[in-house]
Design a protein around this motif. Structure first.
Motif, PDB file in Angstrom:
ATOM      1  N   PRO A  19      35.562  -9.067 -38.570  1.00 42.37           N
ATOM      2  CA  PRO A  19      36.191  -8.132 -39.509  1.00 42.37           C
ATOM      3  C   PRO A  19      37.233  -8.789 -40.417  1.00 42.37           C
ATOM      4  N   GLU A  20      37.949  -9.825 -39.916  1.00 40.96           N
ATOM      5  CA  GLU A  20      38.925 -10.490 -40.773  1.00 40.96           C
ATOM      6  C   GLU A  20      38.227 -11.317 -41.851  1.00 40.96           C
ATOM      7  N   TYR A  21      37.127 -11.971 -41.515  1.00 45.69           N
ATOM      8  CA  TYR A  21      36.334 -12.686 -42.516  1.00 45.69           C
ATOM      9  C   TYR A  21      35.813 -11.702 -43.560  1.00 45.69           C
ATOM     10  N   PHE A  22      35.372 -10.536 -43.120  1.00 48.15           N
ATOM     11  CA  PHE A  22      34.854  -9.526 -44.041  1.00 48.15           C
ATOM     12  C   PHE A  22      35.944  -9.072 -45.013  1.00 48.15           C
ATOM     13  N   ARG A  23      37.179  -8.921 -44.504  1.00 48.94           N
ATOM     14  CA  ARG A  23      38.282  -8.465 -45.363  1.00 48.94           C
ATOM     15  C   ARG A  23      38.744  -9.556 -46.314  1.00 48.94           C
ATOM     16  N   ARG A  24      38.905 -10.771 -45.815  1.00 45.87           N
ATOM     17  CA  ARG A  24      39.540 -11.834 -46.598  1.00 45.87           C
ATOM     18  C   ARG A  24      38.548 -12.787 -47.255  1.00 45.87           C
ATOM     19  N   GLN A  25      37.278 -12.706 -46.851  1.00 47.99           N
ATOM     20  CA  GLN A  25      36.228 -13.575 -47.399  1.00 47.99           C
ATOM     21  C   GLN A  25      36.538 -15.057 -47.199  1.00 47.99           C
ATOM     22  N   GLU A  26      37.176 -15.368 -46.075  1.00 48.80           N
ATOM     23  CA  GLU A  26      37.503 -16.753 -45.734  1.00 48.80           C
ATOM     24  C   GLU A  26      36.917 -17.085 -44.369  1.00 48.80           C
ATOM     25  N   PRO A  27      35.746 -17.733 -44.326  1.00 50.24           N
ATOM     26  CA  PRO A  27      35.152 -18.072 -43.033  1.00 50.24           C
ATOM     27  C   PRO A  27      35.885 -19.233 -42.359  1.00 50.24           C
ATOM     28  N   THR A  28      36.039 -19.147 -41.064  1.00 50.15           N
ATOM     29  CA  THR A  28      36.590 -20.248 -40.263  1.00 50.15           C
ATOM     30  C   THR A  28      35.783 -20.335 -38.973  1.00 50.15           C
ATOM     31  N   GLY A  29      36.091 -21.327 -38.163  1.00 53.62           N
ATOM     32  CA  GLY A  29      35.434 -21.429 -36.864  1.00 53.62           C
ATOM     33  C   GLY A  29      35.677 -20.193 -36.014  1.00 53.62           C
ATOM     34  N   LYS A  30      36.816 -19.531 -36.225  1.00 58.37           N
ATOM     35  CA  LYS A  30      37.133 -18.330 -35.448  1.00 58.37           C
ATOM     36  C   LYS A  30      36.205 -17.166 -35.818  1.00 58.37           C
ATOM     37  N   SER A  31      35.555 -17.249 -36.995  1.00 60.82           N
ATOM     38  CA  SER A  31      34.546 -16.242 -37.341  1.00 60.82           C
ATOM     39  C   SER A  31      33.344 -16.377 -36.411  1.00 60.82           C
ATOM     40  N   ASP A  32      32.945 -17.617 -36.122  1.00 58.84           N
ATOM     41  CA  ASP A  32      31.868 -17.856 -35.157  1.00 58.84           C
ATOM     42  C   ASP A  32      32.267 -17.378 -33.764  1.00 58.84           C
ATOM     43  N   VAL A  33      33.540 -17.548 -33.419  1.00 56.92           N
ATOM     44  CA  VAL A  33      34.021 -17.113 -32.103  1.00 56.92           C
ATOM     45  C   VAL A  33      33.830 -15.606 -31.950  1.00 56.92           C
ATOM     46  N   TYR A  34      34.151 -14.859 -32.997  1.00 56.13           N
ATOM     47  CA  TYR A  34      33.964 -13.404 -32.956  1.00 56.13           C
ATOM     48  C   TYR A  34      32.485 -13.068 -32.735  1.00 56.13           C
ATOM     49  N   SER A  35      31.617 -13.688 -33.523  1.00 52.09           N
ATOM     50  CA  SER A  35      30.176 -13.411 -33.400  1.00 52.09           C
ATOM     51  C   SER A  35      29.678 -13.753 -32.000  1.00 52.09           C
ATOM     52  N   PHE A  36      30.195 -14.835 -31.428  1.00 55.98           N
ATOM     53  CA  PHE A  36      29.812 -15.208 -30.067  1.00 55.98           C
ATOM     54  C   PHE A  36      30.277 -14.143 -29.079  1.00 55.98           C
ATOM     55  N   GLY A  37      31.441 -13.549 -29.323  1.00 62.76           N
ATOM     56  CA  GLY A  37      31.910 -12.458 -28.470  1.00 62.76           C
ATOM     57  C   GLY A  37      30.940 -11.289 -28.468  1.00 62.76           C
ATOM     58  N   VAL A  38      30.345 -11.007 -29.623  1.00 62.85           N
ATOM     59  CA  VAL A  38      29.337  -9.944 -29.701  1.00 62.85           C
ATOM     60  C   VAL A  38      28.114 -10.318 -28.874  1.00 62.85           C
ATOM     61  N   VAL A  39      27.712 -11.596 -28.935  1.00 61.64           N
ATOM     62  CA  VAL A  39      26.584 -12.056 -28.119  1.00 61.64           C
ATOM     63  C   VAL A  39      26.891 -11.875 -26.628  1.00 61.64           C
ATOM     64  N   LEU A  40      28.120 -12.130 -26.214  1.00 63.80           N
ATOM     65  CA  LEU A  40      28.502 -11.910 -24.815  1.00 63.80           C
ATOM     66  C   LEU A  40      28.291 -10.447 -24.430  1.00 63.80           C
ATOM     67  N   CYS A  41      28.626  -9.536 -25.343  1.00 68.16           N
ATOM     68  CA  CYS A  41      28.386  -8.111 -25.092  1.00 68.16           C
ATOM     69  C   CYS A  41      26.895  -7.837 -24.919  1.00 68.16           C
ATOM     70  N   GLU A  42      26.081  -8.423 -25.772  1.00 64.99           N
ATOM     71  CA  GLU A  42      24.626  -8.241 -25.685  1.00 64.99           C
ATOM     72  C   GLU A  42      24.087  -8.725 -24.344  1.00 64.99           C
ATOM     73  N   VAL A  43      24.547  -9.904 -23.942  1.00 61.30           N
ATOM     74  CA  VAL A  43      24.056 -10.508 -22.705  1.00 61.30           C
ATOM     75  C   VAL A  43      24.398  -9.633 -21.506  1.00 61.30           C
ATOM     76  N   LEU A  44      25.566  -9.023 -21.529  1.00 61.11           N
ATOM     77  CA  LEU A  44      26.004  -8.188 -20.408  1.00 61.11           C
ATOM     78  C   LEU A  44      25.317  -6.825 -20.409  1.00 61.11           C
ATOM     79  N   SER A  45      25.140  -6.224 -21.588  1.00 66.04           N
ATOM     80  CA  SER A  45      24.648  -4.849 -21.658  1.00 66.04           C
ATOM     81  C   SER A  45      23.159  -4.730 -21.975  1.00 66.04           C
ATOM     82  N   ALA A  46      22.566  -5.775 -22.574  1.00 69.42           N
ATOM     83  CA  ALA A  46      21.151  -5.768 -22.965  1.00 69.42           C
ATOM     84  C   ALA A  46      20.834  -4.574 -23.862  1.00 69.42           C
ATOM     85  N   ARG A  47      21.656  -4.392 -24.888  1.00 65.91           N
ATOM     86  CA  ARG A  47      21.380  -3.347 -25.884  1.00 65.91           C
ATOM     87  C   ARG A  47      21.724  -3.860 -27.276  1.00 65.91           C
TER      88      ARG A  47
END
Length: 327
Positions: free
Chosen positions: A212-240
């Protein structure tokens, strides 16, 4: 573990070397060889579709099994993405990145050639239309998460931001080893330093995974990938799926739903039913803490991928007694 990571990051000493480099001529594969490998791109060899174009499996004349991404002339991803992918992957090498084997740019074609990944993408094993696939064990899911985290740590250490981390861009080989793919919209930190990101960088990625911060500021950083990886962790746990518009409002966005239960200390509410009773409470707590930190609203509050690797490996250590008991 520190020495292990230092070995993984020695192939590129300066991220700026990734800019404006032309892959070696030996990486160019003749179009006729790819026609032969796929029986002239027969639909029987079609294994997927992406933003760049169709993906085919094939066998080269020496018996090597490959996957071919054939550019679609009508696709929004064109020459820039083709060049980015060839420049990046011709120089990046890591056990948790898909191996790039070459390219073809003749006869008005743009084709990228990779190692063939026997077990497809992670999403297809978690949920989706292919009901023939057995549910993945928790041990497999943990190892996949750790592998992806190691791959992202390698990229970030070498100054590369992936920008499209998601479960369909995580492929699995015959041994279910996870490998990151699709570098068409990746950027090096050196590139981003060369221009005003507010003017020159459009927000790219996949809804549901976007920082969401990348979306607001349009400045990608490595921490943008960290956020996306957090979403993948949710997927792996919930399978949805990460976004399900048909669900009640508080459950539409999976990451928000997972954070709600995590903050209540009741993350078990989102667990894949196939995993009930197979996750130790202390592991689930550590896993949830790591996921929550990755999904922090502000980049400064998120961990580096190096810290994420350490946390997941520690969590796996907590889980091992249950894995051993199940065997």
């Amino acid at each position: 573990m520190g020495s292990k990571h230092s070995k993984e990051t020695t192939s590129i000493n300066d991220a700026s070397n990734l800019n404006h480099r032309i892959p070696v001529e030996s990486s160019r594969i003749p179009f006729v060889a790819l026609q032969e490998a796929t029986n002239n791109f027969d639909d029987k060899f079609l294994i997927g579709m992406g933003g760049f174009g169709k993906v085919y499996r094939g066998v080269l004349c020496d018996g090597t099994r490959v996957a071919l991404k054939r550019g679609n002339p009508k696709s929004r991803q064109g020459i820039e993405e083709f060049r980015t992918e060839t420049e990046m992957l011709s120089q990046l090498r890591h056990p948790h990145l898909v191996s790039w084997m070459g390219y073809c740019d003749e006869s008005n074609e743009m084709i990228l050639i990779y190692e063939y990944m026997e077990n497809g993408n992670l999403r297809s094993h978690l949920y989706g239309s292919d009901l023939r696939l057995p549910s993945m064990s928790w041990e497999q899911r943990l190892e996949i998460c750790i592998g992806v985290a190691r791959g992202l740590h390698y990229l970030h250490t070498n100054g590369v931001i992936h920008r499209d981390v998601k479960s369909t861009n995580i492929l699995l080989d015959e041994n279910f080893v996870a490998k990151i793919t699709d570098f068409g919209i990746s950027k090096t930190m050196h590139e981003l330093d060369q221009f005003d990101t507010h003017i020159s960088t459009n927000v790219k990625g996949t809804m549901g995974y976007l920082d969401p911060e990348y979306f607001r500021r349009q400045e990608p950083t490595g921490k943008s990938d960290v956020y996306s990886f957090g979403v993948v962790l949710c997927e792996v746990l919930s399978a949805r799926p990460v976004v399900t518009p048909s669900l009640p409002r508080d459950q539409v966005h999976m990451a928000e739903w997972a954070l709600k239960w995590q903050k209540k200390g009741q993350l078990e509410h989102i667990i894949d039913p196939n995993l009930i009773g197979k996750i130790r409470p202390d592991f689930l707590r550590k896993f949830g803490e790591t996921m929550e930190k990755c999904l922090a609203g502000y980049q400064v509050d998120r961990p580096s991928m190096g810290h994420v690797v350490w946390n997941l490996e520690y969590a796996l250590h907590l889980q091992e007694p249950v894995i051993q008991d199940d065997s």
